[in-house]
Design a protein around this motif. Structure first.
Motif, PDB file in Angstrom:
ATOM      1  N   LEU A   1       0.820  -1.215   0.000  1.00  0.00           N
ATOM      2  CA  LEU A   1       0.000   0.000   0.000  1.00  0.00           C
ATOM      3  C   LEU A   1       0.850   1.259   0.000  1.00  0.00           C
ATOM      4  O   LEU A   1       0.542   2.239  -0.674  1.00  0.00           O
ATOM      5  CB  LEU A   1      -0.960  -0.002   1.190  1.00  0.00           C
ATOM      6  N   LYS A   2       1.945   1.199   0.728  1.00  0.00           N
ATOM      7  CA  LYS A   2       2.853   2.338   0.786  1.00  0.00           C
ATOM      8  C   LYS A   2       3.435   2.594  -0.610  1.00  0.00           C
ATOM      9  O   LYS A   2       3.498   3.729  -1.081  1.00  0.00           O
ATOM     10  CB  LYS A   2       3.974   2.030   1.782  1.00  0.00           C
ATOM     11  N   MET A   3       3.835   1.505  -1.274  1.00  0.00           N
ATOM     12  CA  MET A   3       4.397   1.642  -2.613  1.00  0.00           C
ATOM     13  C   MET A   3       3.356   2.190  -3.584  1.00  0.00           C
ATOM     14  O   MET A   3       3.626   3.078  -4.377  1.00  0.00           O
ATOM     15  CB  MET A   3       4.901   0.282  -3.108  1.00  0.00           C
ATOM     16  N   GLU A   4       2.149   1.676  -3.475  1.00  0.00           N
ATOM     17  CA  GLU A   4       1.094   2.129  -4.374  1.00  0.00           C
ATOM     18  C   GLU A   4       0.851   3.618  -4.203  1.00  0.00           C
ATOM     19  O   GLU A   4       0.694   4.360  -5.174  1.00  0.00           O
ATOM     20  CB  GLU A   4      -0.192   1.345  -4.123  1.00  0.00           C
ATOM     21  N   GLU A   5       0.857   4.071  -2.957  1.00  0.00           N
ATOM     22  CA  GLU A   5       0.623   5.484  -2.702  1.00  0.00           C
ATOM     23  C   GLU A   5       1.747   6.334  -3.310  1.00  0.00           C
ATOM     24  O   GLU A   5       1.492   7.350  -3.947  1.00  0.00           O
ATOM     25  CB  GLU A   5       0.517   5.703  -1.204  1.00  0.00           C
ATOM     26  N   SER A   6       2.996   5.896  -3.107  1.00  0.00           N
ATOM     27  CA  SER A   6       4.132   6.646  -3.673  1.00  0.00           C
ATOM     28  C   SER A   6       4.017   6.726  -5.184  1.00  0.00           C
ATOM     29  O   SER A   6       4.254   7.770  -5.788  1.00  0.00           O
ATOM     30  CB  SER A   6       5.453   5.946  -3.375  1.00  0.00           C
ATOM     31  N   ILE A   7       3.660   5.608  -5.791  1.00  0.00           N
ATOM     32  CA  ILE A   7       3.590   5.595  -7.249  1.00  0.00           C
ATOM     33  C   ILE A   7       2.473   6.492  -7.732  1.00  0.00           C
ATOM     34  O   ILE A   7       2.636   7.254  -8.681  1.00  0.00           O
ATOM     35  CB  ILE A   7       3.431   4.145  -7.750  1.00  0.00           C
ATOM     36  N   LYS A   8       1.344   6.458  -7.041  1.00  0.00           N
ATOM     37  CA  LYS A   8       0.236   7.322  -7.461  1.00  0.00           C
ATOM     38  C   LYS A   8       0.613   8.798  -7.347  1.00  0.00           C
ATOM     39  O   LYS A   8       0.233   9.618  -8.173  1.00  0.00           O
ATOM     40  CB  LYS A   8      -1.014   7.012  -6.651  1.00  0.00           C
ATOM     41  N   ARG A   9       1.381   9.103  -6.304  1.00  0.00           N
ATOM     42  CA  ARG A   9       1.807  10.495  -6.129  1.00  0.00           C
ATOM     43  C   ARG A   9       2.744  10.906  -7.265  1.00  0.00           C
ATOM     44  O   ARG A   9       2.658  11.997  -7.799  1.00  0.00           O
ATOM     45  CB  ARG A   9       2.480  10.689  -4.769  1.00  0.00           C
ATOM     46  N   LEU A  10       3.634   9.995  -7.631  1.00  0.00           N
ATOM     47  CA  LEU A  10       4.571  10.288  -8.721  1.00  0.00           C
ATOM     48  C   LEU A  10       3.841  10.480 -10.042  1.00  0.00           C
ATOM     49  O   LEU A  10       4.205  11.323 -10.860  1.00  0.00           O
ATOM     50  CB  LEU A  10       5.546   9.123  -8.894  1.00  0.00           C
ATOM     51  N   ILE A  11       2.823   9.694 -10.244  1.00  0.00           N
ATOM     52  CA  ILE A  11       2.093   9.751 -11.504  1.00  0.00           C
ATOM     53  C   ILE A  11       1.381  11.084 -11.681  1.00  0.00           C
ATOM     54  O   ILE A  11       1.144  11.532 -12.797  1.00  0.00           O
ATOM     55  CB  ILE A  11       1.137   8.540 -11.621  1.00  0.00           C
TER      56      ILE A  11
END
Ligand code: GDP
Ligand code: MG
Length: 630
Positions: free
Chosen positions: A330-340
């Motif tokens: 979940l942490k990774m998903e959040e980081s990736i969504k922020r980057l996107i």
């Protein structure tokens, strides 16, 4: 600003020809001339990053436009940036809007969207290198958009510069009169004044009718914590004011315009945006996904025809991304969504793997784009991730009595086993590209070999220079399967041409191809995260290579472990990992009870960091090595 005092331009060039240096220089020259002005840039990476360009801070703001860390490290521009400057010329103050563009082929999408807001472009060519592969593609892109192109020969301070020869090359390649070439050194500032003057003299002022219905092209957006989505727009017709009610052609949603302004130096609110102006609007868009790059905004109730000319970003390289520790998903998903939010060209969906757990499938414009994304993820979000081998999107045509059905497959797991007749696969199509390579003549043979060994077809070449001297450059073209260049083609191209070759490619559709799915079995169990899609002619070689690699990486087990590569049911390569006698307490006798205990303790400790793959346990590190492609 009246539109006849506005110039919207961009700088286009092959990588390393000096775009960022020139961009800095243009902004700096103005500052040097008018030291009382403060020139700031708004950098749209989501966060508030502002820099002041000033000669006194030269060391600090070297290449201010390339702000991201990965851009600085790699010396490439990833995200297009916008900055405005005011230049006094013949008694008038001109508003010059510079839209910086990325230089790499993967980011052609960013280039085309920034060009849509311009009327002209500086085509920068390194006078020591001459025209390179991307000089040609960016030129055609700009020309197709009807932009006025100003050729600028850079780096004339270097002894190796050959401005006259390069000017002749510009003429023979682009049909531009050599007299139009401006010779400069972006490094020393020599000739840069002439560039500013040419921008004003040669690039047309943006046109647009103030009384026409409002038509605004949305070409970029950024996210502001307080005001939500800020859209960057280029006004093509009509006037946009605070308080206006607008609507999107794409989503048909309506918005109230809360603020309009220009990016000078930072967001400066103005009462209106007029035709030809490039500026920002805030209109209570809550989600970044509402701001569609390429969308046309119009006055609510007064629909206009939407503007053409935006190639949608099309992901061409896919890979699975998983957290090293599966609890971190979940942490990774959040980081990736922020980057996107700052890179909308990345496609995203969820996927899972038995070996790796929950993960994301990401689609990138190319492999460099993928690497840049990974590095940004690590740098900016501290995420420790595993990226699986890249795959291009294949078309799989299935046929049965009810007809044909085509499916796009970009994950080896979903690729059918074509040797299984019940799968009803009629054909497989793979994406191909038109590639162009520019290289000194003496490397032509090597380059042809390279292309042939990567299934290149329709090879052709021509001379770029008029005379066939020893240093003559050749432009070679061919078609190549995209999958051949997503791996190590670029590295090979560079090493086999001693770094002299430049390379570019464009989408050329799909072609029928004999691709198969290769699976890897450890102890007779397939490991899904390792599956690959390969061309039939390569299956032996690729199979053998991977099996060898796995044999080296995987530690010996208590039992014998066969490592196999298979296509369908056929084993194409095999290695056997011999058994290990791992009774750690053997040889420790009686009195060493404590030591014995400690050994068992250690073994337990390392058990915890094991990953179970098929029926064998692998230490975390070996497991990561197995998946890492490089
Ligand atoms: P970009 O990739 O097009 O943005 O290129 P950069 O602006 O990053 O420049 C690439 C390299 O060329 C850098 O090392 C610059 O310092 C150098 N460079 C740029 N312009 C000049 C110039 O006029 N003369 C010399 N000698 N070097 C330059
Ligand atoms: Mg740059």
């Amino acid at each position: 600003y009246p539109s006849d005092l506005i110039r919207n331009f961009s700088i286009i060039a092959h990588i390393d020809h000096g775009k960022s240096t020139l961009a800095d220089r243009l902004l700096e020259v103005r500052c040097f001339r008018r030291p009382h002005s403060v020139w700031k840039l708004r950098i749209d990476v989501g966060a508030k990053l502002t820099g002041t360009i000033d000669k006194r801070q030269k060391g600090l703001n070297k290449q201010v436009l390339d702000k991201l860390k990965v851009e600085r490290e790699r010396g490439i521009t990833v995200k297009a940036q916008t900055a405005s400057m005011i230049h006094k010329f013949a008694g008038h103050h001109y508003l010059l809007n510079l839209i910086d563009t990325p230089g790499h082929v993967d980011f052609a999408w960013e280039v085309s969207r920034s060009l849509a807001a311009c009327q002209g472009a500086l085509l920068l060519v390194d006078a020591t290198q001459g025209i390179q592969a991307q000089s040609i593609s960016v030129f055609h892109n700009a020309r197709e958009r009807g932009l006025k192109i100003i050729p600028v020969l850079n780096k004339i301070d270097l002894p190796a510069a050959q401005p006259d020869i390069i000017a002749a090359q510009v003429q023979s390649t682009f049909g531009i009169d050599p007299a139009e070439c401006i010779q400069i050194s972006a490094k020393t500032g020599m000739g840069v004044e002439k560039v500013l003057q040419a921008i004003i003299d040669r690039i047309p002022a943006p046109s647009g009718d103030e009384s026409a219905p409002l038509k605004a092209l949305l070409f970029d957006s950024l996210y502001d914590k307080y005001r939500g989505v800020i859209s960057l727009v280029s006004i093509q017709g009509g006037v946009l004011k605070k308080g206006d009610k607008i609507a999107s052609c794409h989503t048909r949603k309506k918005y109230d315009v809360v603020e309009v302004g220009i990016m000078h130096p930072e967001e400066v609110p103005t009462t209106s945006l007029r035709p030809g102006q490039v500026g920002y609007i805030a209109c209570n868009m809550k989600e970044s996904s509402e701001a569609h790059v390429g969308d046309t905004l119009h006055r609510a109730g007064e629909p206009v025809e939407s503007m053409p000319g935006f190639k949608l970003a099309k992901a061409m390289v896919y890979a699975g991304v998983y957290p090293v520790d599966s609890n971190d998903f979940l942490k990774m998903e959040e980081s990736i969504k922020r980057l996107i939010l700052t890179d909308r060209s990345v496609e995203i969906s969820r996927e899972s793997s038995t070996a790796l757990g929950q993960g994301l499938r990401l689609g990138f414009l190319g492999t460099l784009h993928m690497d840049v994304f990974r590095q940004r993820l690590e740098d900016e979000h501290d995420a420790n991730v595993i990226i699986t081998a890249p795959t291009v999107p294949y078309k799989v045509v299935y046929g049965d009595r009810s007809g044909n059905r085509t499916e796009i497959v970009s994950n080896p797991t979903n690729f059918p086993d074509i040797t299984d007749s019940t799968a009803r696969v009629k054909e497989i199509l793979e994406p191909i590209v038109n590639a162009s390579i520019i290289v000194p003549e003496e490397y032509l043979g090597d380059m042809m070999d390279l292309c042939f060994s990567h299934r290149g077809e329709n090879l052709d070449h021509r001379y770029l220079d008029v005379t066939g001297s020893a240093s003559s450059r050749i432009m070679m073209t061919c078609t190549l399967p995209l999958t051949e260049i997503v791996t190590d083609f670029y590295d090979k191209l560079k090493s086999r041409s001693s770094g002299f070759a430049s390379f570019d490619y464009e989408d050329a559709g799909y072609q029928k191809s004999n691709m198969v799915k290769m699976t890897f079995l450890l102890n007779n169990k397939p490991v899904d995260a390792l599956a690959l899609i390969v061309h039939r002619s390569n299956e032996q070689e690729v199979g053998r290579q991977w099996v060898k690699k796995l044999h080296k990486i995987i530690p010996r087990q208590l039992f014998e472990v066969p490592i196999q590569a298979a296509v369908g049911r056929r084993i194409v390569a095999r290695e056997t990992l011999s058994a290990l006698r791992a009774d750690v307490t053997a040889g420790l006798y009686g009195g060493h009870y404590e030591r014995k205990l400690k050994h068992l303790e250690n073994q337990k400790e390392s058990k915890r960091q094991m990953k179970r793959v098929g029926s064998i346990d692998l230490p975390q590190e070996a497991f990561l090595d197995m998946l890492r492609t490089k």
